[in-house]
Structures are given as structure tokens and as C-alpha cells.
Scaffold this active site. Structure first.
Site, mmCIF file in Angstrom:
data_model
loop_
_atom_site.group_PDB
_atom_site.id
_atom_site.type_symbol
_atom_site.label_atom_id
_atom_site.label_comp_id
_atom_site.label_asym_id
_atom_site.label_seq_id
_atom_site.Cartn_x
_atom_site.Cartn_y
_atom_site.Cartn_z
ATOM 1 N N ASP A 120 -16.448 -40.076 35.081
ATOM 2 C CA ASP A 120 -16.303 -41.101 36.160
ATOM 3 C C ASP A 120 -15.610 -40.961 37.456
ATOM 4 O O ASP A 120 -14.528 -41.505 37.038
ATOM 5 C CB ASP A 120 -17.292 -42.229 35.740
ATOM 6 C CG ASP A 120 -18.000 -43.282 37.203
ATOM 7 O OD1 ASP A 120 -18.280 -42.475 37.949
ATOM 8 O OD2 ASP A 120 -17.972 -44.151 35.985
ATOM 9 N N ASP A 156 -21.274 -38.235 41.359
ATOM 10 C CA ASP A 156 -19.670 -38.664 40.739
ATOM 11 C C ASP A 156 -19.837 -38.479 38.842
ATOM 12 O O ASP A 156 -18.269 -39.328 38.883
ATOM 13 C CB ASP A 156 -19.514 -39.833 41.975
ATOM 14 C CG ASP A 156 -20.720 -40.661 41.054
ATOM 15 O OD1 ASP A 156 -21.383 -40.878 40.796
ATOM 16 O OD2 ASP A 156 -20.183 -42.101 40.891
ATOM 17 N N GLU A 157 -20.276 -38.923 38.683
ATOM 18 C CA GLU A 157 -20.122 -38.534 37.012
ATOM 19 C C GLU A 157 -21.177 -37.309 36.452
ATOM 20 O O GLU A 157 -22.290 -36.731 36.648
ATOM 21 C CB GLU A 157 -20.758 -40.101 36.564
ATOM 22 C CG GLU A 157 -22.059 -40.160 37.002
ATOM 23 C CD GLU A 157 -22.816 -41.635 36.304
ATOM 24 O OE1 GLU A 157 -21.999 -42.117 35.296
ATOM 25 O OE2 GLU A 157 -23.394 -42.550 37.181
#
Length: 367
Positions: free
Chosen positions: A14, A108-109
Site C-alpha cells: 500500500d 496505489d495498492e
């Protein structure tokens, strides 16, 4: 741990305050300062906040007006999705150097299954550290990670040592970890469900584990079985490299509340055009059209209609959205309208069903 459980080595990576961190990286003058992405203007909503801004209580999904009250020196920056996509691709390429089993959740993860990895590293913990170091050295951003036997626990663990940290939950520690966990930290338990659990004396994983399956089904419906399983460390969902899109949507928040349906129709046409473009770009179509209405008092309403064929054309989407708008009277002036298409032709129930096999990996694990 129960020996009959599929045991994997899963990493959840993350990125730390991704949008805000990108802005600070691209503009060194913003480093160390409280910034918010989006949110500018009286009706703005914040997409992301730097850790400096979070110290003042600024959070994503917060109105810009409230954020500036909490942090008068807050700096607003515009979103830049093309830049986010560019950097996300760089990060994903780093993941792919170690495993092809990468399941992105957003820009983003992502989940990584490193049970068998390309460099033959036995320790998932060391591998997560290696990946995070490469992201920092090659991209210039920090990332946090969670490492454990399944996706559920790995995602919870990734939030423990943020920012720029990681946490490993070893197989032998899983049950104790879950029993000691505050129920609100269980992934999938939102504020409403947490409050409902608190009212029933469920404050930790241990409290949840004491409840029977029948009790959980009675009070939490279809989610009851999920809660019963995960608190026992059972979550067999595999990392899926090609996640199937379940829906596609677009929405608009207005600078002034709309009370006239004539003005709403003008906005709906713009939204329908955007949805149609996205559908055609992704080469998908859907059967279920949903109109999202957020009123000036922030109450939310959705109205849906399923048609017997797949559509992606603006005209059909718009006409259906209009029908939904006129389906019932509006209870207040409107601050947001959105249109989404679901029941897509990529859904597994709309394609040939394939038999899925759960592979129980019998390995000596080194986390």
C-alpha cells in the site's frame, strides 16, 4: 493453525498517501507541508491528504471547507491522474519482477502472491522489504506492506506500521492476532457494522469468535458466514492477476445545489457521455443502469433498472437515467449525480463458468 487450510505467502503493498506524495515528489517546495489533493472551493471534496495534513485531522472524503478550518495553512493541489497512472505502472513493473500473481486493487495498492517467486526467496518478509526498497530507490516514494497467509490478514497488517513500514503475521500467530484485533480494524467492517457489533458486545476478534454461525447469520445476514470464517483465519480468495471489472461509473458534484430537473438533465447528459466513453474504451457493456443521487443534506439514494441486453451507447444510458430520475420525486435539492453500469459482459455469471480448484500448498514456510 488448521492444517487443512490453503497456506500461501501473500504481500499487500500500500503506497503511503499516494496522490499527496506524488505531488510532493514532483514539487519539492511542497515537501514537509500540509497538502490536500482536490477539495479546493466551497464544494470541493478531498481525494488525499499528506501525513503533515493528517496531523490536523484532515482526511480523504472530507469537504475542503472543513479541512481548511482544521488546518488553515493547508495547501490544495489539483489531481493528476495521468501522472498517478504513470507511476503506478512503474511500481507494478517492480512487482512483476518477483511474481506474475499481482492483483491491483487501485493505482496505489496491490496483492502479491509470492508463495513461489521468481527469485526463489524463501522469506516473504525479506521479499517485501526488497520490493519497498526498490520502490523508494527507483520511483522515489515510500510504501508499506503486510505479509501473511492470506489476503485478508495481509491487508490488515499493511496498515499497522504506516508510513514506510511493514508487519508480518506468521502462520502460528494468526489466530492470536485476530482474537486481539479491534473489530473496527477488520477489513470489511465499516462504521455502521462496527457500531452494530458493539451493541451486541462484539469489540474484538475474540468476542466475534464466541458467536455461533447461526447468530452471525441472524444479525449480519450474508456477511455472517464471512465473519465466522475470517476470524478463524480462513480466507481462501486467491490473488487474481486479471481482476474482472464489476461496474463502471462517472459522477459530478455541483458547485451549487440543483433543484430544477431541467438543469439535472443537462448534467446527466454529460455524465452519460463520460460513462459511454469509458465503456467503449474498456470494450465492455452492461445491463444494469444505476442513478446515484446525493442530496444537499448528504443523504444518498440510488435507483436502478436492468434491461434485457448489454448496452454502452450514450443515448440508451441517458434515456434510462432520465426514467430513473423521474421515477420518484426528489426529496431535496441535489449536490451530486452519478451513473453506473453493472452486470457487465465481463461478469463470470455472464460468461462460461470455469471450475475453480483450491490448491493446498504444502510447504515449510519461512515468513
Amino acid at each position: 493453525m488448521q492444517n487443512n487450510l490453503p497456506t500461501r505467502k501473500i504481500i499487500h503493498v500500500d503506497m503511503d498517501a499516494f496522490y499527496a506524495s506524488v505531488a510532493q515528489m514532483d514539487n519539492p517546495e511542497l515537501k514537509g507541508k500540509a497538502i490536500a489533493v482536490g477539495g479546493a472551493g466551497a464544494r470541493g471534496v478531498i481525494s488525499a491528504a499528506s501525513y503533515e495534513a493528517r496531523m490536523f485531522g484532515v482526511r480523504s472524503a472530507m469537504s475542503g471547507r472543513l479541512a481548511i478550518k482544521l488546518c488553515p495553512e493547508l495547501i490544495f493541489v489539483k489531481t493528476n491522474f495521468e501522472r498517478y497512472k504513470e507511476i503506478s505502472k512503474q511500481i507494478r513493473n517492480i512487482f512483476l519482477d518477483y511474481t506474475d500473481l499481482v492483483e491491483p486493487l487501485s493505482l496505489d495498492e496491490a496483492y502479491l502472491d509470492v508463495t513461489v517467486n521468481k527469485i526463489g526467496m524463501p522469506s516473504a518478509t525479506l521479499l517485501a522489504q526488497t520490493i519497498r526498497t526498490r520502490i523508494y530507490n527507483e520511483v522515489g516514494l515510500t510504501a508499506s506492506a503486510g505479509i501473511s497467509i492470506n489476503k485478508f490478514i495481509a491487508k490488515i497488517a499493511s496498515d499497522y506500521n504506516k508510513p514506510n513500514g511493514q508487519k508480518t503475521v506468521n502462520p502460528e500467530d494468526v489466530l492470536q492476532f485476530l482474537e486481539e484485533l479491534d473489530i473496527k480494524k477488520f477489513y470489511g467492517v465499516g462504521k455502521v457494522t462496527a457500531e452494530k457489533m458493539y451493541q451486541r458486545g462484539i469489540f474484538t476478534g475474540k468476542d466475534l469468535k464466541l458467536k455461533s454461525l447461526d447468530y452471525l447469520n441472524e444479525h449480519f445476514g450474508k456477511s455472517g458466514y464471512f465473519y465466522y470464517q475470517v476470524v478463524r483465519g480462513i480466507h481462501n480468495s486467491e490473488v487474481k492477476p486479471n481482476r474482472i471489472r464489476k461496474s463502471l461509473a462517472a459522477e459530478r458534484t455541483f458547485s451549487e445545489n440543483l433543484s430544477s430537473e431541467i438543469f439535472m438533465l443537462e448534467k446527466l447528459e454529460q455524465i452519460a457521455e463520460e460513462v459511454s466513453k469509458r465503456l467503449n474504451k474498456n470494450k465492455v457493456a452492461g445491463k444494469t443502469i444505476t442513478l446515484k443521487i446525493k442530496y444537499s443534506d448528504f443523504t444518498l439514494q440510488t435507483r436502478s433498472k436492468t434491461i434485457p441486453y448489454f448496452v454502452s451507447e450514450k443515448a440508451i444510458i441517458l434515456e434510462t437515467a432520465k426514467d430513473l430520475l423521474y421515477q420518484d420525486t426528489l426529496s431535496n435539492s441535489v449536490r451530486l449525480l452519478g451513473i453506473s453500469l453493472s452486470n457487465l459482459n465481463t461478469d463470470s455469471k455472464n460468461t462460461k463458468t470455469e471450475e475453480k480448484k483450491v490448491i493446498n500448498v504444502q510447504l515449510k514456510f519461512e515468513f
